[in-house]
Design a protein around this motif. Structure first.
Motif, PDB file in Angstrom:
ATOM      1  N   UNK A  11     -46.643  35.485 -82.124  1.00 11.14           N
ATOM      2  CA  UNK A  11     -45.799  36.238 -83.308  1.00 11.14           C
ATOM      3  C   UNK A  11     -46.299  35.940 -84.667  1.00 11.14           C
ATOM      4  N   UNK A  12     -46.551  36.822 -85.457  1.00 14.98           N
ATOM      5  CA  UNK A  12     -47.314  36.573 -86.787  1.00 14.98           C
ATOM      6  C   UNK A  12     -46.303  37.172 -87.497  1.00 14.98           C
ATOM      7  N   UNK A  13     -46.651  36.614 -88.763  1.00 17.72           N
ATOM      8  CA  UNK A  13     -46.317  37.276 -90.249  1.00 17.72           C
ATOM      9  C   UNK A  13     -47.007  38.637 -90.431  1.00 17.72           C
ATOM     10  N   UNK A  14     -46.807  39.343 -91.233  1.00 21.34           N
ATOM     11  CA  UNK A  14     -47.491  40.779 -91.249  1.00 21.34           C
ATOM     12  C   UNK A  14     -49.040  40.387 -91.596  1.00 21.34           C
ATOM     13  N   UNK A  15     -49.294  39.745 -92.711  1.00 24.69           N
ATOM     14  CA  UNK A  15     -50.477  39.591 -93.186  1.00 24.69           C
ATOM     15  C   UNK A  15     -51.476  38.914 -92.339  1.00 24.69           C
ATOM     16  N   UNK A  16     -51.109  37.942 -91.472  1.00 25.46           N
ATOM     17  CA  UNK A  16     -51.886  37.211 -90.523  1.00 25.46           C
ATOM     18  C   UNK A  16     -52.271  38.075 -89.377  1.00 25.46           C
ATOM     19  N   UNK A  17     -51.224  38.822 -89.164  1.00 28.53           N
ATOM     20  CA  UNK A  17     -51.360  39.912 -87.858  1.00 28.53           C
ATOM     21  C   UNK A  17     -52.533  40.904 -88.204  1.00 28.53           C
ATOM     22  N   UNK A  18     -52.594  41.351 -89.363  1.00 27.28           N
ATOM     23  CA  UNK A  18     -53.657  42.222 -89.789  1.00 27.28           C
ATOM     24  C   UNK A  18     -55.116  41.719 -89.872  1.00 27.28           C
ATOM     25  N   UNK A  19     -55.010  40.076 -90.391  1.00 29.23           N
ATOM     26  CA  UNK A  19     -56.338  39.595 -90.527  1.00 29.23           C
ATOM     27  C   UNK A  19     -56.817  39.311 -89.205  1.00 29.23           C
ATOM     28  N   UNK A  20     -56.045  38.660 -88.160  1.00 30.24           N
ATOM     29  CA  UNK A  20     -56.642  38.429 -86.916  1.00 30.24           C
ATOM     30  C   UNK A  20     -56.588  39.479 -86.196  1.00 30.24           C
ATOM     31  N   UNK A  21     -56.076  40.528 -86.115  1.00 31.71           N
ATOM     32  CA  UNK A  21     -56.298  41.818 -85.381  1.00 31.71           C
ATOM     33  C   UNK A  21     -56.539  41.520 -83.999  1.00 31.71           C
ATOM     34  N   UNK A  22     -55.695  40.864 -83.110  1.00 30.95           N
ATOM     35  CA  UNK A  22     -55.694  40.522 -81.855  1.00 30.95           C
ATOM     36  C   UNK A  22     -56.155  41.984 -80.921  1.00 30.95           C
ATOM     37  N   UNK A  23     -55.300  42.880 -81.394  1.00 33.90           N
ATOM     38  CA  UNK A  23     -55.443  44.337 -80.508  1.00 33.90           C
ATOM     39  C   UNK A  23     -56.982  44.645 -80.846  1.00 33.90           C
ATOM     40  N   UNK A  24     -57.469  44.450 -81.438  1.00 37.87           N
ATOM     41  CA  UNK A  24     -59.060  44.811 -81.921  1.00 37.87           C
ATOM     42  C   UNK A  24     -59.821  44.059 -80.961  1.00 37.87           C
ATOM     43  N   UNK A  25     -59.649  42.485 -80.825  1.00 37.01           N
ATOM     44  CA  UNK A  25     -60.329  41.714 -80.020  1.00 37.01           C
ATOM     45  C   UNK A  25     -60.124  41.924 -78.738  1.00 37.01           C
ATOM     46  N   UNK A  26     -59.014  42.254 -78.214  1.00 39.62           N
ATOM     47  CA  UNK A  26     -58.526  42.418 -76.786  1.00 39.62           C
ATOM     48  C   UNK A  26     -58.622  43.863 -76.408  1.00 39.62           C
ATOM     49  N   UNK A  27     -59.334  44.667 -77.062  1.00 40.74           N
ATOM     50  CA  UNK A  27     -59.147  46.053 -76.800  1.00 40.74           C
ATOM     51  C   UNK A  27     -59.642  46.422 -75.385  1.00 40.74           C
ATOM     52  N   UNK A  28     -60.453  45.487 -74.855  1.00 41.96           N
ATOM     53  CA  UNK A  28     -60.684  45.752 -73.386  1.00 41.96           C
ATOM     54  C   UNK A  28     -59.730  45.732 -72.541  1.00 41.96           C
ATOM     55  N   UNK A  29     -58.524  45.214 -72.912  1.00 41.86           N
ATOM     56  CA  UNK A  29     -57.444  45.035 -72.097  1.00 41.86           C
ATOM     57  C   UNK A  29     -56.570  46.413 -72.230  1.00 41.86           C
ATOM     58  N   UNK A  30     -55.470  46.716 -71.595  1.00 47.35           N
ATOM     59  CA  UNK A  30     -54.707  47.648 -71.536  1.00 47.35           C
ATOM     60  C   UNK A  30     -53.172  47.840 -71.970  1.00 47.35           C
ATOM     61  N   UNK A  31     -53.157  48.481 -73.369  1.00 45.46           N
ATOM     62  CA  UNK A  31     -51.672  48.435 -73.978  1.00 45.46           C
ATOM     63  C   UNK A  31     -50.968  49.257 -73.053  1.00 45.46           C
ATOM     64  N   UNK A  32     -49.741  48.557 -72.681  1.00 49.51           N
ATOM     65  CA  UNK A  32     -48.638  48.890 -71.881  1.00 49.51           C
ATOM     66  C   UNK A  32     -47.441  49.186 -72.326  1.00 49.51           C
ATOM     67  N   UNK A  33     -46.784  50.121 -72.108  1.00 50.82           N
ATOM     68  CA  UNK A  33     -45.402  50.661 -72.811  1.00 50.82           C
ATOM     69  C   UNK A  33     -44.391  49.606 -71.958  1.00 50.82           C
ATOM     70  N   UNK A  34     -43.271  49.197 -72.407  1.00 52.16           N
ATOM     71  CA  UNK A  34     -42.476  48.647 -71.862  1.00 52.16           C
ATOM     72  C   UNK A  34     -41.821  49.246 -70.427  1.00 52.16           C
ATOM     73  N   UNK A  35     -41.662  50.587 -70.727  1.00 53.05           N
ATOM     74  CA  UNK A  35     -40.970  51.431 -69.609  1.00 53.05           C
ATOM     75  C   UNK A  35     -42.011  51.394 -68.426  1.00 53.05           C
ATOM     76  N   UNK A  36     -43.261  51.235 -68.707  1.00 53.20           N
ATOM     77  CA  UNK A  36     -44.132  51.464 -67.782  1.00 53.20           C
ATOM     78  C   UNK A  36     -44.343  50.445 -66.562  1.00 53.20           C
ATOM     79  N   UNK A  37     -43.593  49.086 -67.453  1.00 52.77           N
ATOM     80  CA  UNK A  37     -43.819  48.002 -66.500  1.00 52.77           C
ATOM     81  C   UNK A  37     -42.889  48.150 -65.087  1.00 52.77           C
ATOM     82  N   UNK A  38     -41.730  49.253 -65.377  1.00 54.34           N
ATOM     83  CA  UNK A  38     -40.834  49.278 -64.298  1.00 54.34           C
ATOM     84  C   UNK A  38     -41.376  49.882 -62.971  1.00 54.34           C
ATOM     85  N   UNK A  39     -42.627  50.301 -63.125  1.00 51.34           N
ATOM     86  CA  UNK A  39     -43.099  51.014 -62.172  1.00 51.34           C
ATOM     87  C   UNK A  39     -44.243  49.948 -61.264  1.00 51.34           C
ATOM     88  N   UNK A  40     -44.324  48.573 -61.990  1.00 48.67           N
ATOM     89  CA  UNK A  40     -45.329  47.905 -61.257  1.00 48.67           C
ATOM     90  C   UNK A  40     -44.663  46.864 -60.313  1.00 48.67           C
TER      91      UNK A  40
END
Length: 119
Positions: free
Chosen positions: A90-119
């Motif tokens: 959980x980030x404040x806005x500025x630090x989320x942009x700075x650390x950009x974990x989504x870019x670092x972990x781009x090899x992972x798969x972004x999942x929508x909450x609704x898609x988890x119902x099918x797992x």
């Protein structure tokens, strides 16, 4: 529903209840042995970031999930909550942009909450 998915749904809803912004779920099961999922969320200020984390910890605790480690609570610009199978950032806005974990972990798969119902 497996334990990881239940934890993700509970955490997502808890963060959302406290007006968390841009809540992202990343499936890292095929990328890392560290955890199954990352949840990344933003708050507008340190008080909101702490409230989001407090609510997530309370809701997960009610279901019997215990936080193994928490880092950054006092400064509240990036709080990491380690639940073993999931890791919540959980980030404040500025630090989320700075650390950009989504870019670092781009090899992972972004999942929508609704898609988890099918797992």
């Amino acid at each position: 529903m497996n334990q990881s998915v239940e934890m993700v749904k509970t955490a997502f809803n808890a963060l959302s209840d406290k007006k968390g912004e841009d809540i992202t779920i990343i499936d890292i099961q095929n990328v890392s042995v560290m955890a199954d999922y990352f949840i990344i969320a933003s708050g507008t200020n340190s008080s909101q970031v702490q409230a989001m984390v407090d609510n997530a910890e309370n809701e997960l605790g009610r279901k019997g999930f215990v936080c193994k480690q928490m880092e950054g609570y006092r400064s509240a610009n990036w709080i990491l909550m380690d639940y073993g199978d999931i890791i919540i950032h959980v980030f404040d806005r500025e630090n989320r942009l700075f650390y950009d974990l989504e870019r670092i972990w781009r090899d992972g798969k972004t999942v929508e909450l609704e898609a988890l119902d099918n797992l």
